[in-house]
Design an enzyme around this catalytic site. Structure first.
Site, short mmCIF file in Angstrom:
data_model
loop_
_atom_site.label_atom_id
_atom_site.label_comp_id
_atom_site.label_asym_id
_atom_site.label_seq_id
_atom_site.Cartn_x
_atom_site.Cartn_y
_atom_site.Cartn_z
N TYR A 1 0.76 -1.33 -0.14
CA TYR A 1 0.10 0.08 0.05
C TYR A 1 0.63 1.19 0.08
CZ TYR A 1 -3.33 3.26 2.19
OH TYR A 1 -4.19 4.48 2.32
N LYS B 1 0.98 4.07 -2.63
CA LYS B 1 0.46 5.59 -2.38
C LYS B 1 1.53 6.52 -2.90
CE LYS B 1 -3.63 5.30 -1.07
NZ LYS B 1 -4.66 5.71 -2.01
#
Length: 260
Positions: free
Chosen positions: A163, A167
């Protein structure tokens, strides 16, 4: 003064598209655009989730809303969605790339399937949304794209390895496109939400010890509510932010300004 403010932030009659809009944060964004007078396209991998948000919007008295299923890892799904939205509303003015999943698997246990699933839902989905809808907006000569960054975009949060990589990529892509389309009438920005936990987050990430660490690092000493993203989202979508592009806006209770 009221007329001045309402004119400055006016979004009435614009068309807003939100991916991941069946979820915790982006569902509230979709509802906020409807309340601001926009036509709204609610997009989600799970059509039933998107329809539930559409039903909530209609229950508030806003009828210019459609829900569509989309797999954000497939370019053809974005192309089909754009065609359907143009058929329904005639134009697209605003895009929020909000779809994405997370994972809390320890680093040595992350499989390639999990790695690609998270990257595809996050960075690939944002890339394709920007590519398909961005091309339309550049040809149109105007538009606002809002991507979803994270407190984990850098420095990364623990337990969110894939993640965090995604991002960081979304933030970089946002900056790249802000530069690339600066003279094209299309603004590309990102919001950096703080901790606005979903039920999944609470089950998979937020132990009592982790909650204490998060709140101890947040000057406001509390979690946020999805509605607290609304002001920033509506501002970035509006002409009030006409000189803002390639930017990342933190909405995090001060988390990003805290050290010790």
């Amino acid at each position: 003064m009221n007329n001045y403010v309402s004119t400055l932030f006016n979004l009435e009659g614009r068309t807003a598209v939100v991916t991941g809009a069946g979820g915790h944060l982006c569902g509230e964004m979709a509802r906020s655009f409807a309340r601001a007078g926009c036509q709204v396209a609610v997009l989600d991998l799970r059509l039933e989730k998107a329809k539930a948000v559409e039903d909530e919007i209609r229950a508030e008295g806003f009828t210019e809303v459609i829900s569509l299923a989309i797999d954000v890892a497939k370019k053809e799904d974005f192309e089909t969605a754009l065609e359907q939205i143009l058929a329904a509303f005639g134009k697209v003015d605003i895009l929020v790339n909000g779809a994405g999943i997370n994972g809390s698997t320890p680093f040595f246990d992350i499989t390639l399937d999990e790695w690609y699933a998270i990257l595809n839902s996050q960075i690939t989905g944002t890339f394709l949304g920007c590519q398909v809808f961005g091309e339309y907006m550049v040809k149109q000569g105007k538009g606002s794209i809002i991507n979803i960054s994270s407190a984990s975009a850098g420095p990364p949060l623990s337990k969110a390895f894939t993640y965090s990589v995604a991002k960081a990529g979304i933030l970089n892509l946002t900056q790249n496109l802000g530069r690339e389309w600066g003279t094209k009438g299309v603004r590309v920005n990102a919001i950096r939400p703080g901790f606005l936990p979903t039920e999944w987050n609470r089950k998979n990430f937020i132990t009592p010890e982790r909650e204490a660490a998060i709140l101890g690092h947040t000057p406001m000493a509390r979690f946020g509510d999805p509605s607290e993203l609304t002001g920033c989202i509506l501002w970035l979508a509006s002409d009030a932010a006409s000189f803002v592009t390639g930017a990342e806006m933190a909405v995090d209770g001060g988390y990003s300004c805290m050290t010790i």
